[in-house]
Design an enzyme around this catalytic site. Structure first.
Site, PDB file in Angstrom:
ATOM      1  N   SER A 109      -0.800  -9.947  -4.779  1.00 42.74           N
ATOM      2  CA  SER A 109      -2.171  -9.403  -4.843  1.00 42.74           C
ATOM      3  C   SER A 109      -2.703  -9.460  -6.276  1.00 42.74           C
ATOM      4  CB  SER A 109      -2.173  -7.943  -4.385  1.00 42.74           C
ATOM      5  OG  SER A 109      -1.842  -7.852  -3.033  1.00 42.74           O
ATOM      6  N   ARG A 166      -5.840 -11.831  -8.086  1.00 42.81           N
ATOM      7  CA  ARG A 166      -6.954 -11.157  -8.773  1.00 42.81           C
ATOM      8  C   ARG A 166      -7.032 -11.576 -10.229  1.00 42.81           C
ATOM      9  NH1 ARG A 166      -5.539  -8.427  -4.352  1.00 42.81           N
ATOM     10  NH2 ARG A 166      -6.856  -6.815  -3.418  1.00 42.81           N
ATOM     11  N   GLY A 187      -5.347 -15.157   3.367  1.00 38.56           N
ATOM     12  CA  GLY A 187      -6.412 -14.225   3.716  1.00 38.56           C
ATOM     13  C   GLY A 187      -7.016 -13.592   2.470  1.00 38.56           C
ATOM     14  N   SER A 212      -8.678  -1.384   4.055  1.00 39.17           N
ATOM     15  CA  SER A 212      -8.331  -2.778   3.746  1.00 39.17           C
ATOM     16  C   SER A 212      -8.752  -3.111   2.320  1.00 39.17           C
ATOM     17  CB  SER A 212      -9.037  -3.722   4.718  1.00 39.17           C
ATOM     18  OG  SER A 212      -9.081  -5.027   4.166  1.00 39.17           O
ATOM     19  N   GLN A 226      -8.675  -5.992   1.040  1.00 34.99           N
ATOM     20  CA  GLN A 226      -9.414  -7.257   1.015  1.00 34.99           C
ATOM     21  C   GLN A 226     -10.894  -7.011   1.274  1.00 34.99           C
ATOM     22  OE1 GLN A 226      -7.349  -9.923   3.672  1.00 34.99           O
ATOM     23  NE2 GLN A 226      -5.561 -10.019   2.334  1.00 34.99           N
ATOM     24  N   ASP A 280       2.512  -4.500   4.685  1.00 38.76           N
ATOM     25  CA  ASP A 280       3.188  -5.806   4.709  1.00 38.76           C
ATOM     26  C   ASP A 280       4.710  -5.668   4.869  1.00 38.76           C
ATOM     27  OD1 ASP A 280       0.754  -7.047   4.407  1.00 38.76           O
ATOM     28  OD2 ASP A 280       0.937  -7.273   2.232  1.00 38.76           O
ATOM     29  N   ARG A 327       2.087  -9.375  14.185  1.00 36.56           N
ATOM     30  CA  ARG A 327       3.427  -8.925  13.755  1.00 36.56           C
ATOM     31  C   ARG A 327       4.039  -7.911  14.716  1.00 36.56           C
ATOM     32  NH1 ARG A 327       2.308  -8.997   7.211  1.00 36.56           N
ATOM     33  NH2 ARG A 327       2.537 -11.264   7.014  1.00 36.56           N
ATOM     34  N   ARG A 386       6.554 -13.314   6.044  1.00 38.09           N
ATOM     35  CA  ARG A 386       7.210 -12.003   6.067  1.00 38.09           C
ATOM     36  C   ARG A 386       8.140 -11.869   7.273  1.00 38.09           C
ATOM     37  NH1 ARG A 386       5.716 -10.339   1.515  1.00 38.09           N
ATOM     38  NH2 ARG A 386       3.551 -10.497   0.827  1.00 38.09           N
TER      39      ARG A 386
HETATM   40  C1  S3P Z   1      -3.941  -7.657   0.359  1.00 35.08           C
HETATM   41  C2  S3P Z   1      -4.327  -6.655   1.209  1.00 35.08           C
HETATM   42  C3  S3P Z   1      -3.685  -6.403   2.509  1.00 35.08           C
HETATM   43  C4  S3P Z   1      -2.340  -7.092   2.617  1.00 35.08           C
HETATM   44  C5  S3P Z   1      -2.386  -8.503   2.118  1.00 35.08           C
HETATM   45  C6  S3P Z   1      -2.816  -8.553   0.669  1.00 35.08           C
HETATM   46  C7  S3P Z   1      -4.659  -7.830  -0.923  1.00 35.08           C
HETATM   47  O1  S3P Z   1      -4.522  -6.898   3.520  1.00 35.08           O
HETATM   48  O2  S3P Z   1      -1.888  -7.053   3.960  1.00 35.08           O
HETATM   49  O3  S3P Z   1      -1.110  -9.117   2.253  1.00 35.08           O
HETATM   50  O4  S3P Z   1      -4.159  -8.506  -1.833  1.00 35.08           O
HETATM   51  O5  S3P Z   1      -5.759  -7.270  -1.043  1.00 35.08           O
HETATM   52  P1  S3P Z   1      -5.722  -6.039   4.159  1.00 35.08           P
HETATM   53  O6  S3P Z   1      -6.742  -5.813   3.126  1.00 35.08           O
HETATM   54  O7  S3P Z   1      -6.227  -6.868   5.286  1.00 35.08           O
HETATM   55  O8  S3P Z   1      -5.088  -4.763   4.627  1.00 35.08           O
END
Ligand code: S3P
Length: 429
Positions: free
Chosen positions: A20, A24, A91, A164, A166, A316, A347, A389
């Protein structure tokens, strides 16, 4: 990938950089003026996809393996890519970059691999559209490919029904380009790396806790400034060694440089609730993220309940926790984790399928699973469904169960931990 049981794990493992934070650091570095120096960058396929996307938008990025240099061009320095941006399996890349692209003066298209293009994007399309963004799901089903056209953005107060990071981050990044402040309220605080890191780059951002949930507010910004960043080891990658060290008999291992940000460290509390013997060595708080070395010793584990505000702090790690629960005595209940269905695979379904094949007593539920642990588990053929994972969680199961365990498409670990099997092997030698 074929795994056989091992008699003990011994030694030290250094965990690769946090996924993460690596994403960023590149994104914010690209939007900053001046040089951003990233130490401990994760060379996983997901983070490399982020580098490629920004390189396609004219940012010069030198990838010297452990150190990545991003020559940022400022908030308005990106240029139109000559073709669609390929976000591969990531994602995080897709959702966060959408918030940035919503504020650009050029059109872009984003698309990923087959799995990515089935994951829900409505969760970012809705709030970004409320801000005035022109963003369309080209497949018409709320998934990528996404087309993003130039638009004037305005600030909103958005209340999200999911915790979330994200979604939160996509909105906050669009907020950099809005005409007034933007806030996001989430029911529980999701990982806060965006907030910590954007603040370090010079953004005006506040985080508060209210009766409605966790609120993050950002002001529109004129300039971000390049930074020197030390990425801590990824606790999501450490999770596999925590579990292996606890489960494999006669084990004693040290896991170096693990990020223990409280919004990520739920696995440690769960392991402790299950009876784990974990010692924190040399805690530090350099660079805005707490880290520690962890000493893990074989422990007798028992079942627990995992729910509510714990879920975003370990989302995760649930595949690994479910495998641990199958080897532990007693019952483990995981609830409030519907989000598991929309990760790199479903999952809940995939963990249930794999553990059942090994002889475990596990029932899937709508928002989690119930595992009656302690049954003898045997080797099996496990389908990873290309989910990194899942592959790593079952690789750990393969070091403890009776007989040989094989993992289909086991090389998908390259998404977040390219040297995973080598590191696991080195502790078992
Ligand atoms: C992440 C947020 C999580 C996590 C993903 C990484 C991130 O997802 O499951 O592996 O880096 O912001 P969600 O925001 O969908 O919960």
């Amino acid at each position: 990938m074929e795994l056989k049981p091992t008699t003990k794990l011994r030694g030290t493992v250094t965990i690769p950089g946090d996924k993460s934070i690596s994403h960023r650091a590149v994104m914010f570095g690209a939007l900053a003026n001046g040089l951003t120096e990233i130490h401990g960058f994760l060379q996983g396929a997901d983070c490399l996809a982020t580098i490629d996307c920004f390189a396609q938008m004219g940012i010069s990025i030198e990838n010297n393996q452990d150190t990545v240099l991003v020559h940022g061009k400022g908030l308005r320095g990106l240029r139109r890519p000559s073709s669609a941006l390929d976000t591969k399996n990531s994602g995080t890349t897709t959702r966060l970059i959408s918030g940035i692209l919503a504020g650009q003066p050029f059109e872009t298209t984003l698309s990923g691999d087959a799995s990515l293009n089935t994951r829900p994007m409505g969760r970012i399309i809705t709030p970004l559209s409320m801000m005035g963004a022109d963003i369309t799901s080209l497949s018409g089903n709320g998934c990528a490919p996404l087309r993003i056209r130039p638009a004037d953005l305005h600030g909103i107060s958005y209340s999200s029904n999911i915790a979330s990071a994200q979604v939160k981050s996509a909105i906050l990044l669009a907020g950099l380009y809005a005409d007034s402040e933007t806030s996001v309220t989430e029911p529980e605080l999701s990982r806060d790396h965006t907030e910590r890191l954007l603040r370090a780059f010079g953004a005006e951002l506040t985080s508060t806790k209210t009766d409605d949930g966790a609120v993050s507010m950002i002001r529109p910004c004129n300039e971000l400034f390049g930074q020197k960043i030390f990425v801590p080891g990824d606790i999501s990658s450490a999770a596999y060694f925590i579990a292996a060290g606890l489960l494999v008999p006669h084990s004693e291992i040290v896991i170096k440089n693990v990020g223990i940000n409280p919004t990520r460290a739920g696995i440690l509390s769960v392991c402790e609730a299950m009876g784990a013997n974990i010692t924190y060595l040399s805690k530090t708080n350099d660079g805005g993220e707490p880290t520690a070395d962890l000493l893990i010793r074989t422990s007798e584990l028992h079942g627990t309940v995992i729910e509510g505000s714990q879920i975003p702090t370990l989302i995760d790690e649930i595949p690994m926790i479910a495998v641990m629960a199958a080897f532990a005595e007693g019952t483990t209940v995981i609830r409030d984790a519907q989000e598991l269905k929309v990760k790199e695979s479903d999952r809940i379904a995939v963990v249930t399928e794999g553990l059942k094949r090994m002889g475990a007593d596990i029932q899937p539920t709508d928002d989690g699973m119930i595992i009656h642990g302690g049954k003898p588990l045997h080797g099996a053929e496990i389908n990873s469904y290309l989910d990194h994972r899942i592959a790593m969680s079952f690789a750990v199961a393969g070091t403890i169960c009776d007989g040989t365990l094989t993992i289909k498409d086991g090389d998908c670990v390259k998404i977040s931990y390219p040297e995973f099997y080598e590191d696991l092997y080195s502790l078992g030698k």
